[in-house]
Design an enzyme around this catalytic site. Structure first.
Site, PDB file in Angstrom:
ATOM      1  N   GLU A   1     -37.932 -56.956 -48.515  1.00 48.38           N
ATOM      2  CA  GLU A   1     -37.283 -57.539 -47.336  1.00 48.38           C
ATOM      3  C   GLU A   1     -35.814 -57.133 -47.250  1.00 48.38           C
ATOM      4  O   GLU A   1     -35.314 -56.731 -46.199  1.00 48.38           O
ATOM      5  CB  GLU A   1     -37.362 -59.074 -47.382  1.00 48.38           C
ATOM      6  CG  GLU A   1     -38.743 -59.655 -47.232  1.00 48.38           C
ATOM      7  CD  GLU A   1     -39.428 -59.911 -48.575  1.00 48.38           C
ATOM      8  OE1 GLU A   1     -39.223 -59.138 -49.535  1.00 48.38           O
ATOM      9  OE2 GLU A   1     -40.201 -60.880 -48.646  1.00 48.38           O
TER      10      GLU A   1
ATOM     11  N   GLU B   1     -40.075 -72.997 -58.363  1.00 47.70           N
ATOM     12  CA  GLU B   1     -40.203 -71.673 -58.971  1.00 47.70           C
ATOM     13  C   GLU B   1     -39.986 -71.776 -60.485  1.00 47.70           C
ATOM     14  O   GLU B   1     -40.450 -70.930 -61.233  1.00 47.70           O
ATOM     15  CB  GLU B   1     -39.201 -70.695 -58.333  1.00 47.70           C
ATOM     16  CG  GLU B   1     -39.668 -69.260 -58.413  1.00 47.70           C
ATOM     17  CD  GLU B   1     -38.774 -68.264 -57.687  1.00 47.70           C
ATOM     18  OE1 GLU B   1     -37.548 -68.448 -57.672  1.00 47.70           O
ATOM     19  OE2 GLU B   1     -39.299 -67.282 -57.150  1.00 47.70           O
TER      20      GLU B   1
ATOM     21  N   GLY C   1     -32.573 -65.520 -60.505  1.00 40.63           N
ATOM     22  CA  GLY C   1     -32.343 -65.475 -59.053  1.00 40.63           C
ATOM     23  C   GLY C   1     -31.989 -66.841 -58.482  1.00 40.63           C
ATOM     24  O   GLY C   1     -31.037 -66.999 -57.720  1.00 40.63           O
ATOM     25  N   ARG C   2     -32.752 -67.866 -58.881  1.00 40.72           N
ATOM     26  CA  ARG C   2     -32.514 -69.208 -58.317  1.00 40.72           C
ATOM     27  C   ARG C   2     -31.348 -69.917 -58.962  1.00 40.72           C
ATOM     28  O   ARG C   2     -31.061 -71.065 -58.631  1.00 40.72           O
ATOM     29  CB  ARG C   2     -33.797 -70.035 -58.412  1.00 40.72           C
ATOM     30  CG  ARG C   2     -34.395 -70.117 -59.798  1.00 40.72           C
ATOM     31  CD  ARG C   2     -35.827 -70.611 -59.735  1.00 40.72           C
ATOM     32  NE  ARG C   2     -36.525 -70.541 -61.012  1.00 40.72           N
ATOM     33  CZ  ARG C   2     -37.129 -69.453 -61.490  1.00 40.72           C
ATOM     34  NH1 ARG C   2     -37.082 -68.315 -60.812  1.00 40.72           N
ATOM     35  NH2 ARG C   2     -37.775 -69.488 -62.631  1.00 40.72           N
TER      36      ARG C   2
ATOM     37  N   LYS D   1     -45.440 -60.183 -54.439  1.00 41.29           N
ATOM     38  CA  LYS D   1     -44.612 -59.032 -54.055  1.00 41.29           C
ATOM     39  C   LYS D   1     -45.414 -57.734 -54.204  1.00 41.29           C
ATOM     40  O   LYS D   1     -45.427 -56.887 -53.319  1.00 41.29           O
ATOM     41  CB  LYS D   1     -43.386 -58.926 -54.977  1.00 41.29           C
ATOM     42  CG  LYS D   1     -42.197 -59.781 -54.612  1.00 41.29           C
ATOM     43  CD  LYS D   1     -41.040 -59.428 -55.568  1.00 41.29           C
ATOM     44  CE  LYS D   1     -39.735 -60.066 -55.177  1.00 41.29           C
ATOM     45  NZ  LYS D   1     -38.610 -59.740 -56.047  1.00 41.29           N
TER      46      LYS D   1
ATOM     47  N   LYS E   1     -30.597 -59.016 -56.745  1.00 43.85           N
ATOM     48  CA  LYS E   1     -30.444 -58.866 -58.192  1.00 43.85           C
ATOM     49  C   LYS E   1     -31.206 -57.626 -58.677  1.00 43.85           C
ATOM     50  O   LYS E   1     -30.677 -56.792 -59.381  1.00 43.85           O
ATOM     51  CB  LYS E   1     -30.967 -60.126 -58.905  1.00 43.85           C
ATOM     52  CG  LYS E   1     -30.929 -60.033 -60.399  1.00 43.85           C
ATOM     53  CD  LYS E   1     -31.548 -61.249 -61.045  1.00 43.85           C
ATOM     54  CE  LYS E   1     -31.817 -60.941 -62.521  1.00 43.85           C
ATOM     55  NZ  LYS E   1     -32.533 -62.021 -63.187  1.00 43.85           N
TER      56      LYS E   1
ATOM     57  N   HIS F   1     -37.934 -91.292 -38.584  1.00 46.21           N
ATOM     58  CA  HIS F   1     -38.715 -91.390 -37.349  1.00 46.21           C
ATOM     59  C   HIS F   1     -39.931 -90.482 -37.397  1.00 46.21           C
ATOM     60  O   HIS F   1     -40.518 -90.173 -36.365  1.00 46.21           O
ATOM     61  CB  HIS F   1     -37.816 -91.072 -36.155  1.00 46.21           C
ATOM     62  CG  HIS F   1     -36.624 -91.994 -36.119  1.00 46.21           C
ATOM     63  ND1 HIS F   1     -36.685 -93.244 -35.571  1.00 46.21           N
ATOM     64  CD2 HIS F   1     -35.389 -91.861 -36.661  1.00 46.21           C
ATOM     65  CE1 HIS F   1     -35.508 -93.841 -35.742  1.00 46.21           C
ATOM     66  NE2 HIS F   1     -34.708 -93.033 -36.407  1.00 46.21           N
TER      67      HIS F   1
HETATM   68  O1  G6P Z   1     -32.323 -60.846 -55.690  1.00 44.11           O
HETATM   69  P1  G6P Z   1     -33.659 -60.165 -55.611  1.00 44.11           P
HETATM   70  O2  G6P Z   1     -33.937 -59.337 -56.817  1.00 44.11           O
HETATM   71  O3  G6P Z   1     -33.787 -59.398 -54.332  1.00 44.11           O
HETATM   72  O4  G6P Z   1     -34.744 -61.283 -55.621  1.00 44.11           O
HETATM   73  C1  G6P Z   1     -34.892 -62.228 -54.595  1.00 44.11           C
HETATM   74  C2  G6P Z   1     -35.949 -63.224 -54.978  1.00 44.11           C
HETATM   75  O5  G6P Z   1     -37.105 -62.471 -55.304  1.00 44.11           O
HETATM   76  C3  G6P Z   1     -38.215 -63.130 -55.828  1.00 44.11           C
HETATM   77  O6  G6P Z   1     -38.977 -63.638 -54.818  1.00 44.11           O
HETATM   78  C4  G6P Z   1     -37.890 -64.145 -56.885  1.00 44.11           C
HETATM   79  O7  G6P Z   1     -38.974 -64.968 -57.098  1.00 44.11           O
HETATM   80  C5  G6P Z   1     -36.692 -64.973 -56.549  1.00 44.11           C
HETATM   81  O8  G6P Z   1     -36.320 -65.765 -57.664  1.00 44.11           O
HETATM   82  C6  G6P Z   1     -35.557 -64.079 -56.174  1.00 44.11           C
HETATM   83  O9  G6P Z   1     -34.428 -64.859 -55.908  1.00 44.11           O
END
Ligand code: G6P
Length: 549
Positions: free
Chosen positions: A212, A353, A267-268, A512, A206, A384
């Site tokens: 990463e 989150e 994002g979530r 981050k 986003k 188990h």
């Molecule tokens: O989609 P991006 O901008 O790469 O973000 C990826 C992720 O980054 C962060 O860790 C946010 O806390 C997440 O909510 C998000 O989904």
């Protein structure tokens, strides 16, 4: 803002909690034959039995009164209508617009977002069909056979877990692979053995700033070039999903290969946007659309059903009851369906989150517990291992048991066993086993009386452990959409009660930023003295271990 715990609705709940604390659900079931029939709700293909909870009808009404007093109706309306309810980032929260199949326009700052949403869905549909139909070819003319989806957090969990959950619907046209972690082992393992000429990389971010995802995409690109592709061929093999189109272009993604999303999609909450492209590629666009329709169905239910018939509201308020009045620290999700094994990880991000916060919308410290720890894994495996603690550990861990009544291509005996384990566990949690019952079991054993008593104590199961059971006919894309949207709205309702902004994530942001600073430290770009002494010594050890010979 009134202190939540000083509200009469809160205090009434406190009094109710004290009055029922010593009562046992086992007795309630015996005394009240209608209990189970009364405490069930069904909508959007989902059936909820919430009778195995430590609640009376009076408690449920008191919980709903608290939700009403916290302005649930008005706040829900504000979310659906595009007001900037994410007040720390001044953004609307409109994942519901992404699955809005009604004719109602959705305005953000006076502009209807629906035309853009529909245009992006159309673009996703055409692209998916072109890949599946073989019209979108790789640079050597081979059709695309593998899709590597790169993203993390919400740009990973939704696509990965929904695709896995809908395994029986997978298209034969392509195989999908997911990479999230910056740990090089992951991308290495995924790319190893793939033919670059028939591989498509979908890079999902986003923000387009996530370390990463940028690094994994760079590595995938380097691999592609190393395997024989040229810079010019990249356009046929790399597409991106982002709200930061300029950054994606600057990174080298062709503009026509960028699928847009918007800052009003968290994002979530983004699997419903173009972030869901890997789902469409894995399952076909028609199935992706069904997923959206299921979620839309749940949106309508959430917006219109009265509290006592409203799935997300009931689940949310039960969660508030245990978190705030029974000191429950966590909530466990127990999907009894192998394909849905990723659900706990999905809801973990969604819930923790969103509501893992300690400051109210007004910027005041809360004086009450907020979001619980979410965890869990697939049944029957957990039975188990960690179920021991749920049955006999200290305190309570409310559980959601989740089971499809039918499963595709499966042996009936296996499924009957799965279902009976699921129902048997919630029954055991509810009723437990009394000391006297355990003692009676030991009656025929040749034991001294005090030894018998000691063993009976160990075997006693207190019971009175709460759970919900969620059933559905089979896990279709529509049902899955409704299920996920139900948890989204549950989290929203709890955020309203706890007065939180459920849509920012400043805690994650700090991690981050500091991660990037430490990287600069490791790479020698900043003076290490700026770090605390512990971090300095960790960096020093890492550098020493990686120093050139
Ligand atoms: O989609 P991006 O901008 O790469 O973000 C990826 C992720 O980054 C962060 O860790 C946010 O806390 C997440 O909510 C998000 O989904």
């Amino acid at each position: 803002m009134t202190d939540l715990t000083a509200m009469p609705q809160w205090q009434h709940l406190e009094a109710l909690a004290s009055s029922i604390r010593d009562q046992h659900m086992r007795d309630w079931f015996t005394q009240d034959e209608d209990r189970a029939a009364r405490m069930q709700v069904e909508s959007c293909g989902l059936y909820l039995d919430f009778s195995k909870n430590r609640v009376t009808d009076e408690v449920m009404q008191a919980l709903f009164s608290l939700a009403d007093a916290q302005g649930l109706n008005e706040k829900r309306q504000r979310m659906f209508s595009g007001e900037a309810i994410n007040t720390t980032e001044n953004r609307a929260v409109l994942h519901t617009a992404l699955r809005n199949f009604s004719d109602t326009p959705v305005l953000v700052a006076g502009k209807d977002v629906m035309p853009e949403v529909r245009a992006t869905l159309k673009k996703m549909e055409s692209f998916t069909q072109a890949v599946h139909g073989g019209e979108h070819k790789g640079y050597t003319g081979k059709p695309i056979k593998h899709v590597v989806s790169i993203g993390i957090g919400g740009s990973f969990l939704g696509p990965k877990i929904m695709t896995e959950a809908l395994s029986p619907y997978r298209s034969d046209a392509v195989r999908i692979h997911f990479v999230a972690n910056v740990d090089g082992c992951h991308i290495h393992d995924v790319l190893n053995g793939l033919d670059h000429a028939e591989t498509l990389v979908v890079m999902s971010s986003k923000s387009f700033t996530t370390q990463e995802t940028l690094q994994n995409t760079e590595s995938a690109k380097a691999w592609f070039l190393q395997q024989g592709g040229t810079q010019q061929d990249v356009a046929k093999h790399f597409v991106a999903v982002s709200s930061n189109v300029d950054a994606a272009v600057e990174f080298g993604i062709a503009k026509e290969n960028i699928f847009p999303m918007w800052d009003w999609v968290g994002g979530r909450y983004s699997l419903w946007s173009a972030i869901g492209l890997p789902i469409a590629l894995a399952l076909g666009f028609a199935n992706f659309k069904q997923l959206l329709e299921g979620a839309h169905h749940m949106d309508k239910h959430f917006a219109t059903a009265p509290n006592d018939r409203n799935l997300p509201v009931i689940l949310a308020m039960l969660g508030v009851w245990y978190r705030n009045f029974f000191d429950a620290q966590s909530h466990v999700l127990l999907p009894y369906y192998h394909y849905l094994r990723g659900l706990p990880a999905y809801v973990q991000q969604l819930d923790m989150e969103s509501n893992g916060k300690m400051v109210t919308q007004q910027g005041e410290r809360v004086s009450y517990p907020t979001g619980p720890v979410i965890w869990g894994s697939e049944g029957t495996n957990g039975q188990h291992s960690f179920h021991q603690l749920i049955h006999q550990g200290h305190g309570i861990i409310p559980a959601d048991f989740i089971l499809p009544l039918n499963v595709p291509n499966q042996d009936d005996t296996h499924h009957a066993m799965l279902a009976s384990n699921c129902f048997g566990q919630s029954q055991a949690l509810m009723q437990g086993k009394t000391y006297d019952e355990c003692l009676a079991d030991l009656a025929n054993k040749e034991l001294q009386e005090d030894e018998r008593a000691r063993l009976a104590e160990h075997k006693t199961m207190p019971g009175n452990k709460p759970s919900n059971t969620i059933l559905f006919d089979s896990l279709t894309p529509h049902t899955l959409g409704a299920l996920i949207a139900m948890y989204e709205h549950k989290v929203f309702v709890q955020g309203v009660v706890w007065q939180l902004n459920s849509f920012d994530q400043w805690g994650v942001e700090l991690g981050k930023a500091l991660g990037n600073q430490v990287l600069a430290g490791i790479q020698g770009d900043v003076d290490e003295a700026k770090f605390d002494t512990s971090t300095q010594q960790l960096i020093a050890r890492f550098k020493h271990a990686n120093a050139p010979e």
